[in-house]
Structures are given as structure tokens and as C-alpha cells.
Design a protein around this motif. Structure first.
Motif, PDB file in Angstrom:
ATOM      1  N   GLY A  15       0.794  -1.236   0.000  1.00  0.00           N
ATOM      2  CA  GLY A  15       0.000   0.000   0.000  1.00  0.00           C
ATOM      3  C   GLY A  15       0.818   1.273   0.000  1.00  0.00           C
ATOM      4  O   GLY A  15       0.262   2.373  -0.055  1.00  0.00           O
ATOM      5  N   ARG A  17       2.955   2.382  -2.254  1.00  0.00           N
ATOM      6  CA  ARG A  17       3.270   3.003  -3.551  1.00  0.00           C
ATOM      7  C   ARG A  17       2.320   2.476  -4.625  1.00  0.00           C
ATOM      8  O   ARG A  17       1.634   1.478  -4.430  1.00  0.00           O
ATOM      9  CB  ARG A  17       4.718   2.675  -3.957  1.00  0.00           C
ATOM     10  N   ILE A  19      -0.093   1.090  -7.367  1.00  0.00           N
ATOM     11  CA  ILE A  19      -1.484   0.627  -7.410  1.00  0.00           C
ATOM     12  C   ILE A  19      -2.033   0.423  -5.999  1.00  0.00           C
ATOM     13  O   ILE A  19      -3.182   0.787  -5.702  1.00  0.00           O
ATOM     14  CB  ILE A  19      -1.557  -0.683  -8.233  1.00  0.00           C
ATOM     15  N   ASP A  40       9.459  -1.810   2.847  1.00  0.00           N
ATOM     16  CA  ASP A  40      10.656  -0.982   3.059  1.00  0.00           C
ATOM     17  C   ASP A  40      10.390   0.523   3.104  1.00  0.00           C
ATOM     18  O   ASP A  40      11.078   1.243   3.815  1.00  0.00           O
ATOM     19  CB  ASP A  40      11.674  -1.222   1.925  1.00  0.00           C
ATOM     20  N   ALA A  64       5.624  -5.321   7.067  1.00  0.00           N
ATOM     21  CA  ALA A  64       5.758  -6.792   7.095  1.00  0.00           C
ATOM     22  C   ALA A  64       6.159  -7.266   5.709  1.00  0.00           C
ATOM     23  O   ALA A  64       5.753  -6.687   4.697  1.00  0.00           O
ATOM     24  CB  ALA A  64       4.436  -7.445   7.488  1.00  0.00           C
ATOM     25  N   ASP A  65       6.955  -8.326   5.688  1.00  0.00           N
ATOM     26  CA  ASP A  65       7.292  -8.972   4.415  1.00  0.00           C
ATOM     27  C   ASP A  65       6.247 -10.059   4.178  1.00  0.00           C
ATOM     28  O   ASP A  65       6.169 -11.027   4.944  1.00  0.00           O
ATOM     29  CB  ASP A  65       8.696  -9.582   4.504  1.00  0.00           C
ATOM     30  N   GLY A  94       3.802  -6.980  -4.824  1.00  0.00           N
ATOM     31  CA  GLY A  94       4.408  -7.825  -5.845  1.00  0.00           C
ATOM     32  C   GLY A  94       5.739  -7.265  -6.282  1.00  0.00           C
ATOM     33  O   GLY A  94       6.041  -6.080  -6.062  1.00  0.00           O
ATOM     34  N   ILE A  95       6.539  -8.134  -6.859  1.00  0.00           N
ATOM     35  CA  ILE A  95       7.828  -7.695  -7.409  1.00  0.00           C
ATOM     36  C   ILE A  95       7.987  -8.232  -8.820  1.00  0.00           C
ATOM     37  O   ILE A  95       7.336  -9.212  -9.204  1.00  0.00           O
ATOM     38  CB  ILE A  95       9.030  -8.165  -6.542  1.00  0.00           C
ATOM     39  N   ARG A 111      12.404 -16.168  -5.281  1.00  0.00           N
ATOM     40  CA  ARG A 111      11.991 -14.935  -4.603  1.00  0.00           C
ATOM     41  C   ARG A 111      10.717 -14.366  -5.263  1.00  0.00           C
ATOM     42  O   ARG A 111       9.800 -13.939  -4.576  1.00  0.00           O
ATOM     43  CB  ARG A 111      13.124 -13.902  -4.633  1.00  0.00           C
ATOM     44  N   VAL A 115       7.196 -13.963  -3.137  1.00  0.00           N
ATOM     45  CA  VAL A 115       6.483 -12.705  -2.865  1.00  0.00           C
ATOM     46  C   VAL A 115       5.127 -12.695  -3.576  1.00  0.00           C
ATOM     47  O   VAL A 115       4.094 -12.364  -2.983  1.00  0.00           O
ATOM     48  CB  VAL A 115       7.325 -11.484  -3.304  1.00  0.00           C
ATOM     49  N   SER A 144      -1.737 -10.001 -13.356  1.00  0.00           N
ATOM     50  CA  SER A 144      -1.163  -9.174 -14.423  1.00  0.00           C
ATOM     51  C   SER A 144      -1.588  -9.754 -15.761  1.00  0.00           C
ATOM     52  O   SER A 144      -1.753 -10.978 -15.881  1.00  0.00           O
ATOM     53  CB  SER A 144       0.361  -9.200 -14.342  1.00  0.00           C
ATOM     54  N   TYR A 157       7.768 -14.098 -13.382  1.00  0.00           N
ATOM     55  CA  TYR A 157       6.675 -13.170 -13.053  1.00  0.00           C
ATOM     56  C   TYR A 157       5.333 -13.713 -13.566  1.00  0.00           C
ATOM     57  O   TYR A 157       4.345 -13.779 -12.828  1.00  0.00           O
ATOM     58  CB  TYR A 157       6.983 -11.808 -13.673  1.00  0.00           C
ATOM     59  N   LYS A 161       2.054 -15.016 -11.357  1.00  0.00           N
ATOM     60  CA  LYS A 161       0.732 -14.389 -11.475  1.00  0.00           C
ATOM     61  C   LYS A 161      -0.302 -15.378 -12.019  1.00  0.00           C
ATOM     62  O   LYS A 161      -1.475 -15.331 -11.649  1.00  0.00           O
ATOM     63  CB  LYS A 161       0.821 -13.150 -12.369  1.00  0.00           C
ATOM     64  N   GLY A 188      -2.993  -4.041 -16.857  1.00  0.00           N
ATOM     65  CA  GLY A 188      -2.074  -3.961 -17.992  1.00  0.00           C
ATOM     66  C   GLY A 188      -0.864  -3.137 -17.578  1.00  0.00           C
ATOM     67  O   GLY A 188      -0.333  -3.327 -16.486  1.00  0.00           O
TER      68      GLY A 188
END
Ligand SMILES: NC(=O)c1ccc[n+]([C@@H]2O[C@H](COP(=O)([O-])OP(=O)(O)OC[C@H]3O[C@@H](n4cnc5c(N)ncnc54)[C@H](OP(=O)(O)O)[C@@H]3O)[C@@H](O)[C@H]2O)c1
Length: 253
Positions: A15, A17, A19, A40, A64-65, A94-95, A111, A115, A144, A157, A161, A188
Motif C-alpha cells: 500500500g 506506492r 497501485i 521498506d 511486514a514482508d 508484488g515484485i 523470490r 512474494v 497481471s 513473473y 501471477k 495492464g
């Protein structure tokens, strides 16, 4: 509603940054009590919270991670003690770590999966007892359209997803009759920190315009509410038409 707050309670991961921040702002504007989770970016998270409070919304910030089981357990336990209920979970954190498969190390693949897929699984498992007890809940997973039109370098990725969309359907089967609705929103191209480094490579003038985070938050808010009661286990693409307007011939988006 709970004895502790007369608002529905939402947990939004990622939350701080992009979206997720837009989703937090929108749900708070709709009157929900929002628990913003980030990993972070302390300053960014505080900024979003300050904006929400300035507009009269209710927000709590948690670090929290989402990929760590003990952190997720502590997070959800703390929110339940604070607010007494959780009605809405938005698995948005998400990363992205795009690399050609042949050049990807196992730890890098793991990783991304941890995540983007294990995180939502952990969060969903943690909130389910409360939602089942309430006989009401909404889980909204952010996937995604890379699932359907992955770019080169997106095997991890897109797989994470795609797994998230399958998790949505599987969980809908398990708890759909208990008043819980689980759906996916598949964005998108949206201008955020995630896409900043690659936006030049992706181009921007062909096809539909780039989205902004607020293009997604309306769909999430709808799925989080009572009007979405008859919608279950679905994936909604919100991409300005990129999927249908993409050039054919295997070049992707
Ligand atoms: N942007 C797009 O074009 C696009 C397209 C399709 C799908 N999506 C999906 O939409 C979601 C949001 O994307 P975005 O573009 O808004 O991303 P973003 O700007 O990079 O923000 C990512 C958010 O996720 C949080 N996060 C990352 N890893 C985390 C972890 N392990 N634990 C807790 N929080 C974590 C970040 O926290 P910190 O700020 O503390 O680092 C940040 O709040 C992602 O799931 C992404 O895959 C985005």
C-alpha cells in the motif's frame, strides 16, 4: 462491522506506492478502515497515510514482508487485536525481476514466486478463519495481463501471477459457499515505480494509453463491496484494451 469500529476493515498489501496506494486511498474514501502493509518504504507509507487522514479516512500502517510466514502471522494477529475483524484482503504486493530463463538463478526465481504467490497464499490462510466466522469476506488478488501476454524475461513473473489466478479459483471452490468472494484483477501497463525502469523498452505510443494506479482502484473497490456478491473466482483484466488490441504474431504486448 465490529465492536471496535463501525467500518469494514480492509488489509491492503503493497500500500505504500503505486497501485496499492491508490487502492488504500479509494477504500478509505469509501469508508473502510484501511490497514496499509508495506515492506521498506517507510516515508512513502507514511505519506499515503497522511493523505488518507487529511481526507477524513481511517488508516493504520504496518511493516511486514508478505513472503515470511511469521511476519504474516504477527501482522494479521495484530490487526485483529486492533480492529476486531478483517472483511477485505487485497493481495497487491508484488515484485518483478525480468531475466531470460537461461540466465536466471534459482534464488531469483524462488523470490518472485515467494512474494507474488506464496505471499497471497499466506495472507489468505491467515484471514480465512475470521472471514469464515463472519460468513463474509472479500479477497482480491492482483495478477497481471503478463499471464496471457508475457514479455521475454517474464517466465517467473508470469508463472507467479498465473499461479495466483489459479489460487483464486481453487480457493473460490473451497470457501465460496461460506460468504467469501475471491476474485482477481489483472492490470495492464500502469505507470508506477515498478514499470519506470522498463517503460522506455516497452514503448508507449502504440496501443492503448498507459494506465495510472487510479484506473485499477475502482474495480477493486467494486469487488470489495456488497454489489460483488454474485461474482466468484473470476479474473478481470483492466488494461485499457491492450489485450484485445495487441499486435498478433507472437510479439506480445
Ligand atoms: N505497474 C504495472 O504495470 C503492473 C502491471 C500488472 C500487474 N501489476 C501488479 O500490481 C501490483 C502493484 O504493482 P505496482 O506497479 O504498484 O508496484 P510498485 O510501485 O513497485 O509497488 C510495490 C508495492 O509492493 C510492496 N512490496 C513488495 N514486496 C513486498 C514484500 N515482500 N512484502 C510486503 N510488501 C512488498 C512494496 O513495498 P515497499 O514500498 O515498502 O517496497 C510496494 O508497496 C503488483 O502485484 C504488480 O505485480 C503491476
Amino acid at each position: 462491522m465490529t465492536a471496535l469500529t463501525n467500518r469494514r476493515v480492509a488489509v491492503v498489501t503493497g500500500g505504500s506506492r503505486g497501485i496499492g496506494a491508490a487502492i488504500c486511498r479509494r477504500l478509505a474514501a469509501d469508508g473502510l478502515s484501511v490497514h496499509l502493509v508495506y515492506r521498506d518504504a517507510d516515508d512513502a507509507a507514511k505519506r499515503v497515510a497522511t493523505e488518507i487522514e487529511a481526507e477524513g479516512g481511517e488508516v493504520f500502517v504496518h511493516r511486514a514482508d508478505v513472503a515470511e510466514e511469521t511476519e504474516v502471522r504477527t501482522l494479521i494477529g495484530g490487526i485483529l487485536r486492533q480492529s476486531g475483524a478483517i472483511h477485505v484482503l487485497v493481495n497487491n504486493a508484488g515484485i518483478i525481476d525480468d531475466r531470460l530463463l537461461a540466465l536466471t538463478k534459482l534464488a531469483q526465481w524462488e523470490r518472485v514466486l515467494k512474494v507474488n504467490l506464496t505471499g497471497p497464499w499466506l495472507l489468505s490462510r491467515a484471514v480465512l478463519p475470521t472471514m469464515l466466522e463472519q460468513s463474509w469476506g472479500r479477497i482480491i488478488n492482483i495478477s497481471s495481463n503478463s499471464v496471457r501476454i508475457p514479455g521475454a524475461g517474464q517466465t517467473a513473473y508470469a508463472a507467479s501471477k498465473g499461479g495466483l489466478e489459479a489460487l483464486t479459483r481453487g480457493l473460490a471452490m473451497e470457501v465460496g459457499r461460506k460468504g467469501i468472494r475471491i476474485n482477481t484483477v489483472a492490470p495492464g501497463r500502469v505507470r508506477t515505480d515498478m514499470t519506470d525502469p522498463v517503460s522506455a523498452q516497452l514503448g508507449g505510443n502504440e496501443g492503448p494509453r498507459w494506465g495510472v494506479p487510479e484506473d485499477l482502484s475502482g474495480m477493486v473497490a467494486f469487488l470489495a463491496g456488497d454489489e460483488a456478491d454474485y461474482i466468484q473466482g473470476q479474473t478481470f483484466t483492466v488494461d485499457g484494451g491492450r489485450l484485445v488490441m495487441r499486435p498478433r504474431g507472437g510479439k506480445g504486448a
